[in-house]
Design a protein around this motif. Structure first.
Motif, PDB file in Angstrom:
ATOM      1  N   GLY A 117      -2.913  -9.567  -8.118  1.00  0.00           N
ATOM      2  CA  GLY A 117      -2.473  -8.589  -9.114  1.00  0.00           C
ATOM      3  C   GLY A 117      -3.543  -8.184 -10.100  1.00  0.00           C
ATOM      4  N   SER A 120      -4.198  -3.056 -10.079  1.00  0.00           N
ATOM      5  CA  SER A 120      -2.969  -2.333  -9.735  1.00  0.00           C
ATOM      6  C   SER A 120      -3.279  -1.003  -9.048  1.00  0.00           C
ATOM      7  CB  SER A 120      -2.131  -2.085 -10.989  1.00  0.00           C
ATOM      8  OG  SER A 120      -1.753  -3.300 -11.586  1.00  0.00           O
ATOM      9  N   CYS A 182       1.608   5.389 -12.422  1.00  0.00           N
ATOM     10  CA  CYS A 182       1.259   3.988 -12.164  1.00  0.00           C
ATOM     11  C   CYS A 182       1.349   3.157 -13.439  1.00  0.00           C
ATOM     12  CB  CYS A 182      -0.150   3.894 -11.567  1.00  0.00           C
ATOM     13  SG  CYS A 182      -0.297   4.582  -9.907  1.00  0.00           S
ATOM     14  N   ASP A 186       3.764  -0.022 -14.045  1.00  0.00           N
ATOM     15  CA  ASP A 186       3.251  -1.306 -14.523  1.00  0.00           C
ATOM     16  C   ASP A 186       4.017  -1.774 -15.753  1.00  0.00           C
ATOM     17  OD1 ASP A 186       1.449  -1.680 -12.536  1.00  0.00           O
ATOM     18  OD2 ASP A 186      -0.261  -0.867 -13.626  1.00  0.00           O
TER      19      ASP A 186
END
Length: 204
Positions: A117, A120, A182, A186
């Protein structure tokens, strides 16, 4: 040309023979490649041969011709087939191994970053590419995809060079919107994870 990009598409592709072919600066070679691959695609589609079966038959024919030629040359006192010495040098092997090792290490490093992770944006890009490959591959077989990909490679760069200002503006706008999406994803995921952690702490 956009002011933000200093190099041309031809330079970005390396500026050599491959770039000349992709950008249609050696038109005869480009047209020959397109027509040759199209002819191969038609032959495969009409004959229903697979790539392996066709290559096997061609190699069988070639080996048979060379074998008969060599035997006939021995009987008729003629020179054998003019075959060069075929071998792979150690230097070429080492270069190929180093190239493959470098590329695999880059892929493994990127995969680790995605799995942990850490990146991203890279995850979303890889996921989008894999999803696109999955969708497109369900529409056609490998040979059709290969020919289509070649046609795309030989057309998209030329079209981009011709209409790059319009395309750049569109891509920039799409990138900004995708980046915002995005970031929102997130934030939503992070908020849900925090909420789940707090709920578990209260229960414990």
């Amino acid at each position: 040309m956009g002011s933000w990009r200093r190099r041309s598409v031809h330079e970005m592709l390396g500026g050599g023979l491959l770039a000349d072919v992709i950008m249609w600066r050696r038109r005869n070679i480009t047209v020959g490649i397109l027509l040759g691959t199209f002819a191969a695609w038609v032959i495969f589609e009409l004959s229903r041969y697979t790539l392996v079966s066709l290559v096997s038959r061609v190699l069988l024919l070639l080996v048979t011709i060379l074998f008969v030629w060599a035997k006939a040359a021995g009987v008729l006192n003629r020179p054998p087939p003019p075959l060069p010495e075929l071998h792979i040098t150690e230097e070429a092997t080492n270069q190929a191994a180093d190239f493959v090792r470098t590329k695999i290490n880059i892929i493994l490093s990127a995969s680790r970053d995605i799995a942990l992770g850490r990146d991203s944006n890279l995850f979303y890009k890889v996921a989008a590419c894999l999803w696109l490959i999955s969708v497109v591959s369900s529409w056609a077989d490998f040979l059709t995809l290969a020919y289509t990909s070649l046609a795309v490679v030989l057309t998209i760069p030329v079209l981009y060079e011709k209409y790059e200002d319009v395309i750049d503006n569109f891509l920039l706008l799409a990138y900004v919107k995708l980046k915002l999406l995005c970031e929102k994803l997130d934030e939503d995921c992070l908020r849900k994870v925090k909420k789940w952690i707090l709920e578990n702490r209260k229960l414990s």
